[in-house]
Design a protein around this motif. Sequence first.
Motif, PDB file in Angstrom:
ATOM      1  N   LEU A 162     -17.169   3.937 -57.251  1.00  0.00           N
ATOM      2  CA  LEU A 162     -18.038   3.788 -58.414  1.00  0.00           C
ATOM      3  C   LEU A 162     -18.709   5.110 -58.763  1.00  0.00           C
ATOM      4  O   LEU A 162     -18.876   5.450 -59.938  1.00  0.00           O
ATOM      5  CB  LEU A 162     -19.082   2.699 -58.171  1.00  0.00           C
ATOM      6  CG  LEU A 162     -19.692   2.074 -59.428  1.00  0.00           C
ATOM      7  CD1 LEU A 162     -18.645   1.350 -60.245  1.00  0.00           C
ATOM      8  CD2 LEU A 162     -20.816   1.126 -59.051  1.00  0.00           C
ATOM      9  N   ASP A 163     -19.080   5.875 -57.742  1.00  0.00           N
ATOM     10  CA  ASP A 163     -19.654   7.197 -57.973  1.00  0.00           C
ATOM     11  C   ASP A 163     -18.648   8.080 -58.699  1.00  0.00           C
ATOM     12  O   ASP A 163     -18.993   8.790 -59.654  1.00  0.00           O
ATOM     13  CB  ASP A 163     -20.061   7.817 -56.636  1.00  0.00           C
ATOM     14  CG  ASP A 163     -20.717   9.179 -56.794  1.00  0.00           C
ATOM     15  OD1 ASP A 163     -21.474   9.370 -57.758  1.00  0.00           O
ATOM     16  OD2 ASP A 163     -20.462  10.055 -55.945  1.00  0.00           O
ATOM     17  N   GLU A 166     -18.253   6.860 -62.369  1.00  0.00           N
ATOM     18  CA  GLU A 166     -19.419   7.224 -63.172  1.00  0.00           C
ATOM     19  C   GLU A 166     -19.378   8.701 -63.545  1.00  0.00           C
ATOM     20  O   GLU A 166     -19.637   9.085 -64.695  1.00  0.00           O
ATOM     21  CB  GLU A 166     -20.716   6.922 -62.414  1.00  0.00           C
ATOM     22  CG  GLU A 166     -21.957   7.368 -63.175  1.00  0.00           C
ATOM     23  CD  GLU A 166     -23.257   7.006 -62.485  1.00  0.00           C
ATOM     24  OE1 GLU A 166     -24.319   7.314 -63.057  1.00  0.00           O
ATOM     25  OE2 GLU A 166     -23.216   6.416 -61.389  1.00  0.00           O
ATOM     26  N   ARG A 167     -19.043   9.556 -62.588  1.00  0.00           N
ATOM     27  CA  ARG A 167     -19.026  10.991 -62.852  1.00  0.00           C
ATOM     28  C   ARG A 167     -17.937  11.364 -63.855  1.00  0.00           C
ATOM     29  O   ARG A 167     -18.140  12.243 -64.709  1.00  0.00           O
ATOM     30  CB  ARG A 167     -18.854  11.762 -61.542  1.00  0.00           C
ATOM     31  CG  ARG A 167     -20.057  11.649 -60.623  1.00  0.00           C
ATOM     32  CD  ARG A 167     -19.870  12.403 -59.315  1.00  0.00           C
ATOM     33  NE  ARG A 167     -21.041  12.247 -58.471  1.00  0.00           N
ATOM     34  CZ  ARG A 167     -22.177  12.924 -58.615  1.00  0.00           C
ATOM     35  NH1 ARG A 167     -22.273  13.838 -59.570  1.00  0.00           N
ATOM     36  NH2 ARG A 167     -23.188  12.709 -57.808  1.00  0.00           N
ATOM     37  N   ALA A 170     -19.035  10.189 -67.345  1.00  0.00           N
ATOM     38  CA  ALA A 170     -20.101  11.053 -67.856  1.00  0.00           C
ATOM     39  C   ALA A 170     -19.579  12.430 -68.235  1.00  0.00           C
ATOM     40  O   ALA A 170     -20.160  13.098 -69.107  1.00  0.00           O
ATOM     41  CB  ALA A 170     -21.212  11.183 -66.810  1.00  0.00           C
ATOM     42  N   LEU A 189     -18.294  -2.315 -62.061  1.00  0.00           N
ATOM     43  CA  LEU A 189     -17.874  -1.478 -63.179  1.00  0.00           C
ATOM     44  C   LEU A 189     -18.381  -2.051 -64.497  1.00  0.00           C
ATOM     45  O   LEU A 189     -18.830  -1.309 -65.383  1.00  0.00           O
ATOM     46  CB  LEU A 189     -16.348  -1.359 -63.212  1.00  0.00           C
ATOM     47  CG  LEU A 189     -15.769  -0.586 -64.389  1.00  0.00           C
ATOM     48  CD1 LEU A 189     -16.186   0.878 -64.331  1.00  0.00           C
ATOM     49  CD2 LEU A 189     -14.249  -0.710 -64.432  1.00  0.00           C
ATOM     50  N   LEU A 192     -21.821  -0.951 -64.735  1.00  0.00           N
ATOM     51  CA  LEU A 192     -22.006   0.490 -64.895  1.00  0.00           C
ATOM     52  C   LEU A 192     -21.841   0.931 -66.340  1.00  0.00           C
ATOM     53  O   LEU A 192     -22.632   1.750 -66.840  1.00  0.00           O
ATOM     54  CB  LEU A 192     -20.997   1.237 -64.007  1.00  0.00           C
ATOM     55  CG  LEU A 192     -20.944   2.754 -64.189  1.00  0.00           C
ATOM     56  CD1 LEU A 192     -22.263   3.391 -63.747  1.00  0.00           C
ATOM     57  CD2 LEU A 192     -19.766   3.348 -63.424  1.00  0.00           C
ATOM     58  N   LEU A 196     -24.578   3.090 -68.670  1.00  0.00           N
ATOM     59  CA  LEU A 196     -24.369   4.458 -69.140  1.00  0.00           C
ATOM     60  C   LEU A 196     -24.484   4.558 -70.662  1.00  0.00           C
ATOM     61  O   LEU A 196     -24.297   5.639 -71.221  1.00  0.00           O
ATOM     62  CB  LEU A 196     -22.982   4.964 -68.701  1.00  0.00           C
ATOM     63  CG  LEU A 196     -22.767   5.151 -67.197  1.00  0.00           C
ATOM     64  CD1 LEU A 196     -21.321   5.529 -66.921  1.00  0.00           C
ATOM     65  CD2 LEU A 196     -23.708   6.206 -66.652  1.00  0.00           C
TER      66      LEU A 196
END
Length: 443
Positions: A162-163, A166-167, A170, A189, A192, A196
């Motif tokens: 998930l990290d 997300e990165r 982004a 997800l 998330l 965002l």
Amino acid sequence: MLGEYLIEGRRASEIAASVERAVGAGRLQPGEVLPPLRELAVYLEVNPNTVAAAYRSLRDRGVIETAGRRGSRVRPRPASTSREALRVEVPPGVRDVSDGNPDPSLLPPLERALAGAAARSARRPVLYGTPAVDDDLAALARAAFAADGVPEAPVAVTSGSLDAIERVLAAHLRPGDAVAVEDPGWGSLLDLIPALGLRPVPVGVDDEGPLPEQLARAIQDGARAIVVTDRAQNPTGAAIDRARATELRTLLAEYPHLLLIEDDHGHGIVDLPLHPLSGVTDHWVLVRSTAKAYGPDLRLAVLTGDALTIDRVSGRQRLGPGWISHLLQDTVVHLWRTSAIDPKAVAGAYGRRRDGLIRALAERGVRARGRSGMNVWVPVPDETGAVARLLHAGWAVAPGARFRLHSPPGIRITVSGLCDDDIVPVADAIASATGVGEARRYE
């Protein structure tokens, strides 16, 4: 009628704050439609662009969602509310088959790997300025990616899948952009993306993965990225086969600017071959987490992708946590080098339980899905009723609402904790809870 909304303000920030206060106080209920943009502008005697800016701010913060001509409405849940809140509380005496965890008995012991990593750290301490990715980890990861047909590309390390996702999102997208996601799909997800400020666009899934025609529609509707699970899809167990991969690659080749994220969290627990989609689009990554095969607390994932994306992810990471602990990286290197798990044996253990449950359900007239991984998905007509009846029968299952956007109701059963003697009782309970009636068995 507009007065009932109690929306006020002259500037966009004031209008947005007014809506948020109304939502927080319960005067604007989840799902309630907001006034049309131009109508509210007339009511407040402001420029329509001011209201548009307020609505855009609210959408980016996850307070409201916009559905085209159907207008803007208060989100059913705040963007920061985790779908984990939808889990069932498990009372004493009830078996929990809802948690999605791996079987602890199939996880490798970590003592030697951790002790070895600590000893190497004592001999060669990792200090500021050390490269973020351990050379041995990168080499082993690249070799594994290459063996599965993933294009040669740089490697990065993050704190779990998930990290990484997300990165990557982004690095390329901005609030308001649309992301195509599997439906049903991974609940974290689905949390998330709106958190965002992004907009999820559902894509249906069958046993072979995302449906190409629905993905095409999502792209045409403005999706700028897609997140795909290659194997052990959560919650349905779907796995992309060669034919589906060919269809999806052909489709993606028509949209080279689409961001492609592949989640191969099933690596190490699935014996079906990987059929990667990577390399068709300009920007792509494939992520592999250690969570399912080696344990959720070993917070590490490796990802590979196009040079620009990996550079952006690594650059932003340097400004935050800096790097993922080399103690963890060295531990994973030890586990990989010593073949701490036998993927075929692990996949076989999950497969026997999963296939046994699906077979038992079929004998009782209950349709279920679970081609790979550790979960079985059962479509049900009444999700809430089925969950409640199963809880009364002694089984806590995961409500499908944790995994759905617009797909039909269902329940998820994690087979990790089941043994052979559990298959018949849980199948009987599911058949009864879903209203199938008398069990039907075929010799």
